[in-house]
Design an enzyme around this catalytic site. Structure first.
Site, PDB file in Angstrom:
ATOM      1  N   GLY B 164       0.960  -1.206   0.063  1.00  0.00           N
ATOM      2  CA  GLY B 164      -0.012  -0.135   0.087  1.00  0.00           C
ATOM      3  C   GLY B 164       0.699   1.433   0.125  1.00  0.00           C
ATOM      4  O   GLY B 164       0.786   2.327  -0.880  1.00  0.00           O
ATOM      5  N   ASP B 165       1.907   1.233   0.818  1.00  0.00           N
ATOM      6  CA  ASP B 165       2.848   2.263   0.875  1.00  0.00           C
ATOM      7  C   ASP B 165       3.822   2.471  -0.312  1.00  0.00           C
ATOM      8  O   ASP B 165       3.701   3.681  -0.882  1.00  0.00           O
ATOM      9  CB  ASP B 165       3.904   2.050   1.862  1.00  0.00           C
ATOM     10  CG  ASP B 165       3.350   2.331   3.404  1.00  0.00           C
ATOM     11  OD1 ASP B 165       2.768   3.533   3.514  1.00  0.00           O
ATOM     12  OD2 ASP B 165       3.655   1.648   4.248  1.00  0.00           O
ATOM     13  N   LEU B 166       3.934   1.503  -1.051  1.00  0.00           N
ATOM     14  CA  LEU B 166       4.793   1.600  -2.354  1.00  0.00           C
ATOM     15  C   LEU B 166       4.187   2.174  -3.352  1.00  0.00           C
ATOM     16  O   LEU B 166       4.473   2.960  -4.172  1.00  0.00           O
ATOM     17  CB  LEU B 166       5.468   0.372  -2.609  1.00  0.00           C
ATOM     18  CG  LEU B 166       6.684  -0.034  -1.277  1.00  0.00           C
ATOM     19  CD1 LEU B 166       7.016  -1.699  -1.357  1.00  0.00           C
ATOM     20  CD2 LEU B 166       7.653   0.805  -1.312  1.00  0.00           C
ATOM     21  N   GLY B 169       3.398   5.582  -3.282  1.00  0.00           N
ATOM     22  CA  GLY B 169       4.595   6.238  -3.606  1.00  0.00           C
ATOM     23  C   GLY B 169       4.622   6.215  -5.057  1.00  0.00           C
ATOM     24  O   GLY B 169       5.114   7.198  -5.609  1.00  0.00           O
TER      25      GLY B 169
END
Lengths: 391, 391
Positions: B164-166, B169
């Site tokens: 989810g973070d990546l 980003g």
């Protein structure tokens, strides 16, 4: 829109490439989808209504379709003229196929010095695997992506999403946009390349860095967090809740919200290392409380207390979730002849130039005539090519 | 490089934001990482050597560090001058925090009309969940991402990567680059926003479209392909192989390569629907042959026959795989004072302006003086701020 005036020639099929070019189209590019006479195979895939594939409709919004037989000399000549008037060419053939069609890097450069070419493939166009056939599943296996999913005793597990294709499509869209910025500033075009496998490898993040630094791969931890507890999925009265109180402050809020304030000072649980050492015990205590009420109750109560948590939505749940709706991640698009088609919205939110569906997905060859007229081909030429099956 | 001359003010911490700005830095942007006096917490996380976190080193390459206390009036004044001279500001605070620091949208616009501001958050800055705390794990749960991983009887399962973070980003880097292109062309800045949850929802792909079209969520299929067989992981003499002969042509090549040409004409297996109906049988036959030799043997033999397949690499395997090495997805960076630091390479390959590490990750505040001097602050001012702990 951000990519207004950027013409993208899209030779891609199926998934990674069409996802990339849909992103570019959502951002305002003029995407011309060049389809072989039989059309993109996705036109016949997935569920839909009245013969329209909704999978195709979502992945090909904001594009025009040019039907073109690239095996014919006339088809190649048309492509050459298109290239000369485009900013970007995207393809997801296997390495070497575009060159064998007559369009190697030198020819592309000669046709249009500012051209940004982007190749999306399985493994990259150099190295020992360059000619191997590739699919998302194989990229998930080779990249290590599968190896990190699941618990220590589970088999490696893919994601049910075509994550290799999609991540490659995202990287391709970023590469192209950056290279167009460069071409606009300097007049210099170039070749960009993204592979399914490299894209997934790049996501190994801290698992990679820990492996590099220690020589050891961190053990898999399923839904648990390797260095935080309690953390994971817990059953509730009517379902499950995902809980991620990642540090001591969050844990203290959790203890209060569960009506177990004594946990905050209990030496077995007061610190993160203590809780990780006693993971089974703290999970049992927290799980016991959570099982006593509904997911909705706990999501409300714990969020009000500032504890990170949420429901474990099924795909159907997601699309009725009030936040997902408020974020317009589900949109209805009027598709001429087919009524309203529901599809995913835009994860990129721009205040001044928002993404929008300017065009529903095209019929095969819907814009052949329009595009060729823009290229200054006469009506007679177009009629002849139509007769001969070139377009 | 594509983003040469683009100054990015990076107020982000931990993962999604630093991943985004590392991508921008890899593409040539001048990224100024503005760190609170205590520094990004990732400086103290993950494995490393000699006190250097290799996780921090990878995610913060190609950045300069400015240590700045934004709680002080002087810190806010310095930030204002930085904004006035930057193209991009990226933040991953919770919604509203930047405004409470004194930098709401109107102020940002007044300071720099061409500014592209990008906010990365958990759920978006509108809607009922906007103020909830969010982590990657929660986004994986709420977005439906977890629900599609695993077999029909397995619990929902996250990816072991902070996907989810990546993905957020990556979307943020794309949003920013597109918005910079727009700002360069028109002088108009704007606010971009990406959330962890929306990013993952956008990847639901054909699972979403099938759900929209039929009202039913497709069943989970673990490592099997729902509409192709044989497909999945098969044990070999010394490990496992991932096999994806996705259509009849690939299956016929597989049958020959396994020394079972009779399968091609056997009515139980000759067509995809027949094989899916007889999945257990065809898996048993194929699995029986594959178990008789090594993974390396079959990867070689089947690829030579044109059958998509590959090893199921562990994270350690990935980094010794000859293709991954040939693609330079593992690089060694000279880190002054710490020797060589190994990290992931660049999934974006550009022929004329390749990504490269121009700077190893900065020490906390390493470039405070240099950046403030560029902003025309005097040596006396800098000395006073250093004394007062502002920088």
């Amino acid at each position: 829109m951000p990519l207004s005036g950027v013409r993208v020639l899209d030779l891609t099929r199926v998934l990674s490439g069409p996802f990339c070019t849909a992103l570019l189209g959502d951002l305002g590019a003029d995407v011309i989808k060049v389809e072989a006479p039989e059309g993109d195979s996705v036109r016949g895939q997935g569920a839909g209504r009245d013969g329209l594939s909704w999978y195709f409709a979502q992945f090909n919004r904001n594009k025009r379709s040019l039907r073109l037989d690239l095996r014919t000399p006339a088809g190649k000549a048309i492509l050459a003229r298109l290239i000369a008037r485009s900013d970007v060419l995207v393809e997801n053939f296997r390495p070497g196929v575009l060159a064998r069609l007559g369009f190697d890097d030198d020819r592309l450069q000669a046709l249009q010095p500012r051209l940004v070419t982007c190749a999306i493939n399985g493994f990259g166009s150099t190295g020992p695997y360059r000619d191997r056939p590739a699919f998302d599943f194989i990229a998930q296996a080779i990249s290590g992506f599968m190896s990190v999913n699941g618990g220590p005793d589970d088999p490696p597990l893919r994601s049910g999403l075509p994550i290799g294709d999609l991540v490659a499509g995202l990287y391709a869209a970023l590469s192209i946009t950056a290279a167009v910025l460069h071409a606009r500033a300097t007049g210099q075009g170039q070749r960009a390349e993204v592979s399914l496998t490299n894209g997934l490898v790049s996501l190994l993040a801290y698992i990679a860095t820990n492996t590099f630094a220690t020589g050891m791969t961190p053990p898999r931890s399923g839904n648990d967090h390797p260095i935080a507890a309690p953390y994971g999925l817990f059953p509730t009265r009517d379902g499950q809740i995902a809980l991620a109180p990642a540090d001591d402050a969050f844990f203290r809020r959790l203890a209060d919200a569960l009506g177990e304030p004594g946990l905050k000072t209990d030496p077995l649980y007061a610190t993160q290392p203590a809780r990780v050492a006693n993971r089974a015990r703290i999970n049992a205590i927290v799980g016991g409380r959570l099982a006593g009420n509904t997911t909705a109750h706990w999501v409300e109560t714990l969020n009000a207390a500032g504890v990170p948590c949420g429901p474990v939505n099924s795909v159907a749940d997601v699309f009725t979730d009030p936040q997902i709706r408020a974020q317009q991640m589900v949109i209805d698009v009027d598709h001429p002849g087919y009524g309203m088609v529901r599809m995913l919205g835009f994860p990129i939110k721009l205040s001044e130039t928002p993404c929008r569906v300017r065009r529903s997905a095209p019929r095969l060859g819907e814009h052949s005539d329009e595009v060729l007229a823009e290229l200054d081909y006469s009506e007679a030429e177009r009629a002849a090519w139509r007769r001969d099956g070139v377009i």
